[in-house]
Design an enzyme around this catalytic site. Structure first.
Site, PDB file in Angstrom:
ATOM      1  N   GLY A  22      -2.772  -0.607  -4.264  1.00 35.39           N
ATOM      2  CA  GLY A  22      -1.665   0.319  -4.548  1.00 35.39           C
ATOM      3  C   GLY A  22      -0.891  -0.039  -5.792  1.00 35.39           C
ATOM      4  O   GLY A  22       0.337   0.060  -5.816  1.00 35.39           O
ATOM      5  N   SER A  24      -0.852   1.503  -8.719  1.00 37.08           N
ATOM      6  CA  SER A  24      -0.728   2.568  -9.728  1.00 37.08           C
ATOM      7  C   SER A  24       0.722   2.987  -9.969  1.00 37.08           C
ATOM      8  O   SER A  24       1.007   3.696 -10.916  1.00 37.08           O
ATOM      9  CB  SER A  24      -1.571   3.784  -9.329  1.00 37.08           C
ATOM     10  OG  SER A  24      -1.049   4.400  -8.175  1.00 37.08           O
ATOM     11  N   ARG A  25       1.634   2.585  -9.107  1.00 36.61           N
ATOM     12  CA  ARG A  25       3.061   2.923  -9.297  1.00 36.61           C
ATOM     13  C   ARG A  25       3.907   2.040  -8.375  1.00 36.61           C
ATOM     14  O   ARG A  25       3.379   1.251  -7.598  1.00 36.61           O
ATOM     15  CB  ARG A  25       3.308   4.401  -8.979  1.00 36.61           C
ATOM     16  CG  ARG A  25       2.917   4.800  -7.576  1.00 36.61           C
ATOM     17  CD  ARG A  25       3.323   6.245  -7.230  1.00 36.61           C
ATOM     18  NE  ARG A  25       3.097   6.485  -5.827  1.00 36.61           N
ATOM     19  CZ  ARG A  25       2.057   7.143  -5.319  1.00 36.61           C
ATOM     20  NH1 ARG A  25       1.146   7.654  -6.121  1.00 36.61           N
ATOM     21  NH2 ARG A  25       1.924   7.290  -4.013  1.00 36.61           N
ATOM     22  N   VAL A  64      -8.178   2.624   0.616  1.00 38.17           N
ATOM     23  CA  VAL A  64      -8.237   1.414   1.453  1.00 38.17           C
ATOM     24  C   VAL A  64      -8.173   1.717   2.953  1.00 38.17           C
ATOM     25  O   VAL A  64      -8.252   0.814   3.773  1.00 38.17           O
ATOM     26  CB  VAL A  64      -7.142   0.381   1.076  1.00 38.17           C
ATOM     27  CG1 VAL A  64      -7.323  -0.125  -0.337  1.00 38.17           C
ATOM     28  CG2 VAL A  64      -5.741   0.948   1.281  1.00 38.17           C
ATOM     29  N   ASN A  90      -0.463  -4.198  -0.748  1.00 35.89           N
ATOM     30  CA  ASN A  90       0.770  -3.455  -1.000  1.00 35.89           C
ATOM     31  C   ASN A  90       0.684  -1.981  -0.615  1.00 35.89           C
ATOM     32  O   ASN A  90       1.690  -1.377  -0.247  1.00 35.89           O
ATOM     33  CB  ASN A  90       1.123  -3.607  -2.486  1.00 35.89           C
ATOM     34  CG  ASN A  90       2.104  -2.557  -2.938  1.00 35.89           C
ATOM     35  OD1 ASN A  90       3.306  -2.658  -2.667  1.00 35.89           O
ATOM     36  ND2 ASN A  90       1.613  -1.507  -3.594  1.00 35.89           N
ATOM     37  N   SER A 143       7.819  -3.838   5.986  1.00 34.34           N
ATOM     38  CA  SER A 143       8.993  -2.989   5.730  1.00 34.34           C
ATOM     39  C   SER A 143      10.138  -3.423   6.622  1.00 34.34           C
ATOM     40  O   SER A 143       9.943  -3.715   7.808  1.00 34.34           O
ATOM     41  CB  SER A 143       8.660  -1.535   6.043  1.00 34.34           C
ATOM     42  OG  SER A 143       9.845  -0.765   6.026  1.00 34.34           O
ATOM     43  N   TYR A 156       4.542   4.463  11.454  1.00 36.55           N
ATOM     44  CA  TYR A 156       4.639   3.539  10.310  1.00 36.55           C
ATOM     45  C   TYR A 156       5.182   2.180  10.753  1.00 36.55           C
ATOM     46  O   TYR A 156       4.578   1.137  10.471  1.00 36.55           O
ATOM     47  CB  TYR A 156       5.555   4.189   9.272  1.00 36.55           C
ATOM     48  CG  TYR A 156       5.943   3.341   8.089  1.00 36.55           C
ATOM     49  CD1 TYR A 156       5.007   2.996   7.111  1.00 36.55           C
ATOM     50  CD2 TYR A 156       7.255   2.908   7.917  1.00 36.55           C
ATOM     51  CE1 TYR A 156       5.373   2.249   5.997  1.00 36.55           C
ATOM     52  CE2 TYR A 156       7.638   2.161   6.807  1.00 36.55           C
ATOM     53  CZ  TYR A 156       6.691   1.837   5.856  1.00 36.55           C
ATOM     54  OH  TYR A 156       7.046   1.089   4.756  1.00 36.55           O
ATOM     55  N   ALA A 158       5.378   0.862  13.743  1.00 38.08           N
ATOM     56  CA  ALA A 158       4.499   0.164  14.706  1.00 38.08           C
ATOM     57  C   ALA A 158       3.339  -0.498  13.969  1.00 38.08           C
ATOM     58  O   ALA A 158       2.938  -1.621  14.290  1.00 38.08           O
ATOM     59  CB  ALA A 158       3.980   1.150  15.754  1.00 38.08           C
ATOM     60  N   ALA A 159       2.807   0.197  12.959  1.00 37.37           N
ATOM     61  CA  ALA A 159       1.694  -0.380  12.191  1.00 37.37           C
ATOM     62  C   ALA A 159       2.165  -1.597  11.388  1.00 37.37           C
ATOM     63  O   ALA A 159       1.475  -2.623  11.322  1.00 37.37           O
ATOM     64  CB  ALA A 159       1.103   0.681  11.265  1.00 37.37           C
TER      65      ALA A 159
HETATM   66  N1  LIG Z   1       9.922   1.881  -1.403  1.00 30.34           N
HETATM   67  C1  LIG Z   1      10.521   1.426  -0.311  1.00 30.34           C
HETATM   68  O1  LIG Z   1      11.710   1.726  -0.065  1.00 30.34           O
HETATM   69  C2  LIG Z   1       9.779   0.525   0.642  1.00 30.34           C
HETATM   70  C3  LIG Z   1      10.513  -0.064   1.677  1.00 30.34           C
HETATM   71  C4  LIG Z   1       9.860  -0.908   2.563  1.00 30.34           C
HETATM   72  C5  LIG Z   1       8.509  -1.144   2.441  1.00 30.34           C
HETATM   73  N2  LIG Z   1       7.813  -0.542   1.436  1.00 30.34           N
HETATM   74  C6  LIG Z   1       6.360  -0.829   1.349  1.00 30.34           C
HETATM   75  O2  LIG Z   1       6.047  -1.261   0.052  1.00 30.34           O
HETATM   76  C7  LIG Z   1       4.720  -0.852  -0.292  1.00 30.34           C
HETATM   77  C8  LIG Z   1       4.731  -0.081  -1.599  1.00 30.34           C
HETATM   78  O3  LIG Z   1       5.610   1.015  -1.457  1.00 30.34           O
HETATM   79  P1  LIG Z   1       6.033   1.937  -2.699  1.00 30.34           P
HETATM   80  O4  LIG Z   1       7.355   2.500  -2.316  1.00 30.34           O
HETATM   81  O5  LIG Z   1       5.855   1.235  -3.962  1.00 30.34           O
HETATM   82  O6  LIG Z   1       4.939   3.123  -2.538  1.00 30.34           O
HETATM   83  P2  LIG Z   1       4.443   4.254  -3.562  1.00 30.34           P
HETATM   84  O7  LIG Z   1       5.400   4.474  -4.654  1.00 30.34           O
HETATM   85  O8  LIG Z   1       4.071   5.429  -2.687  1.00 30.34           O
HETATM   86  O9  LIG Z   1       3.087   3.615  -4.128  1.00 30.34           O
HETATM   87  C9  LIG Z   1       2.028   3.397  -3.216  1.00 30.34           C
HETATM   88  C10 LIG Z   1       0.799   2.917  -3.942  1.00 30.34           C
HETATM   89  O10 LIG Z   1      -0.258   2.771  -2.976  1.00 30.34           O
HETATM   90  C11 LIG Z   1      -1.363   3.635  -3.332  1.00 30.34           C
HETATM   91  N3  LIG Z   1      -2.005   4.138  -2.132  1.00 30.34           N
HETATM   92  C12 LIG Z   1      -1.466   4.947  -1.182  1.00 30.34           C
HETATM   93  N4  LIG Z   1      -2.386   5.236  -0.247  1.00 30.34           N
HETATM   94  C13 LIG Z   1      -3.527   4.597  -0.628  1.00 30.34           C
HETATM   95  C14 LIG Z   1      -4.833   4.519  -0.087  1.00 30.34           C
HETATM   96  N5  LIG Z   1      -5.150   5.165   1.043  1.00 30.34           N
HETATM   97  N6  LIG Z   1      -5.756   3.761  -0.722  1.00 30.34           N
HETATM   98  C15 LIG Z   1      -5.456   3.115  -1.869  1.00 30.34           C
HETATM   99  N7  LIG Z   1      -4.233   3.149  -2.442  1.00 30.34           N
HETATM  100  C16 LIG Z   1      -3.283   3.891  -1.819  1.00 30.34           C
HETATM  101  C17 LIG Z   1      -0.701   4.757  -4.161  1.00 30.34           C
HETATM  102  O11 LIG Z   1      -1.611   5.453  -4.996  1.00 30.34           O
HETATM  103  P3  LIG Z   1      -2.390   6.790  -4.476  1.00 30.34           P
HETATM  104  O12 LIG Z   1      -1.392   7.607  -3.707  1.00 30.34           O
HETATM  105  O13 LIG Z   1      -2.889   7.448  -5.729  1.00 30.34           O
HETATM  106  O14 LIG Z   1      -3.517   6.313  -3.620  1.00 30.34           O
HETATM  107  C18 LIG Z   1       0.292   3.926  -4.979  1.00 30.34           C
HETATM  108  O15 LIG Z   1      -0.375   3.212  -6.002  1.00 30.34           O
HETATM  109  C19 LIG Z   1       4.203  -0.037   0.904  1.00 30.34           C
HETATM  110  O16 LIG Z   1       3.440  -0.856   1.743  1.00 30.34           O
HETATM  111  C20 LIG Z   1       5.478   0.394   1.605  1.00 30.34           C
HETATM  112  O17 LIG Z   1       5.274   0.626   2.978  1.00 30.34           O
HETATM  113  C21 LIG Z   1       8.401   0.293   0.531  1.00 30.34           C
END
Ligand SMILES: NC(=O)c1ccc[n+]([C@@H]2O[C@H](COP(=O)([O-])OP(=O)(O)OC[C@H]3O[C@@H](n4cnc5c(N)ncnc54)[C@H](OP(=O)(O)O)[C@@H]3O)[C@@H](O)[C@H]2O)c1
Length: 256
Positions: A22, A24-25, A64, A90, A143, A156, A158-159
């Site tokens: 993950g 890409s952003r 993934v 991630n 999270s 989410y 629970a996972a």
């Molecule tokens: N942001 C928050 O407030 C927050 C809080 C707590 C925990 N988290 C955790 O932190 C992590 C990152 O969150 P984020 O906010 O940075 O998320 P995000 O902005 O949605 O970025 C998610 C990244 O994962 C990739 N991804 C999603 N589904 C995928 C798949 N099936 N296979 C491969 N790549 C996949 C996305 O690209 P594609 O969609 O193109 O696949 C993207 O690169 C996650 O595990 C999230 O649960 C985030």
């Protein structure tokens, strides 16, 4: 000396090969940048490439959520990096619903596959090489929502709860092989995925205004706040840390 350099002035992850899912952003892209800055070779993945994939990283398209995706990614890592020393799980997230009974079966499965089983599968493919080398660093991204599970996100949370439990157990299993496994638990971080999810939640339940959330340190997290914690955990500075869960949330986590 920068934080990425060791006492002798070399970049602290020079010679290390990293796989970040993950990237890409959002948080993943920040982790990729931190690891590159520290001298690691980095391969990252998402379902599709974007202009925000950090320059210098190898990008491989993969989903993934499936065993086939994990296998393709492990094979690509072997082919391009020759092995993986640092593995950062991630990729994650889920769409909110009105309540737990409104979450369709396939989204429960999807949440488990993305937020938990993806790590299990990829770890099982990449830890044999780490065992042979008797070294490796794994970070699972959880999270803070696990501590306060709410109905729209039970699939989410629970996972992610399962992921935390698994991460601790894997740490104990792999410690004798010199492999360290830790969890990073972010609070509310400003990312494309995080913002989109909070907007969807607000549309479902106008009373649930997430902007009301008070973060003791006075601001939302930035992707780099999490990336610095990941960098620390995979570095030698954390060489006596395994099975830990580093909560990075501006003080929001309910304690006591
Ligand atoms: N942001 C928050 O407030 C927050 C809080 C707590 C925990 N988290 C955790 O932190 C992590 C990152 O969150 P984020 O906010 O940075 O998320 P995000 O902005 O949605 O970025 C998610 C990244 O994962 C990739 N991804 C999603 N589904 C995928 C798949 N099936 N296979 C491969 N790549 C996949 C996305 O690209 P594609 O969609 O193109 O696949 C993207 O690169 C996650 O595990 C999230 O649960 C985030």
């Amino acid at each position: 000396m920068t934080t990425s350099e060791n006492a002798s002035g070399t970049r602290e992850l020079a010679g290390k090969r990293a796989l970040v899912t993950g990237g890409s952003r959002g948080i993943g892209a920040a982790v990729v940048r931190r690891l590159l800055d520290a001298g690691a070779e980095v391969l990252t993945t998402a379902r599709s490439a974007t202009s925000t994939v950090p320059e210098g990283a190898v990008f491989v398209e993969a989903d993934v959520r499936t065993r086939a995706g994990a296998e393709a990614l492990a094979a690509a890592a072997q082919e391009t990096l020759g092995g993986v020393d640092i593995l950062v799980h991630n990729a994650g997230g889920a769409r909110p619903h009105k309540g737990s009974s409104a979450i369709p079966d396939e989204e429960w499965q999807d949440a488990l596959d993305l937020n938990y089983l993806a790590s299990v599968r990829l770890d099982s493919l990449l830890t044999p090489g780490m065992r042979e080398r008797r070294s490796g660093m794994i970070v699972h991204v959880s999270s803070a929502a696990v501590a306060t599970p709410v109905a729209p996100f039970l699939h989410y949370t629970a996972a992610k709860a399962a992921l935390e439990n698994y991460s601790r157990g894997l740490a104990l299993e792999l410690a004798p092989f010199g492999i360290r496994v830790n969890t990073v638990t972010p609070g509310r971080v400003a990312t494309p995925g995080g913002e989109a999810t909070r907007e969807q939640w607000a549309r479902l339940d106008a009373a649930q205004d997430q902007n009301e959330t008070v973060v003791p340190l006075g601001r939302d997290g930035r992707p780099d706040d999490i990336a610095h914690a990941v960098l620390f955990l995979v570095s030698d500075r954390a060489s006596w840390l395994t099975g830990s869960n580093l909560i990075v949330d501006g003080g929001e986590f309910p304690r006591g």
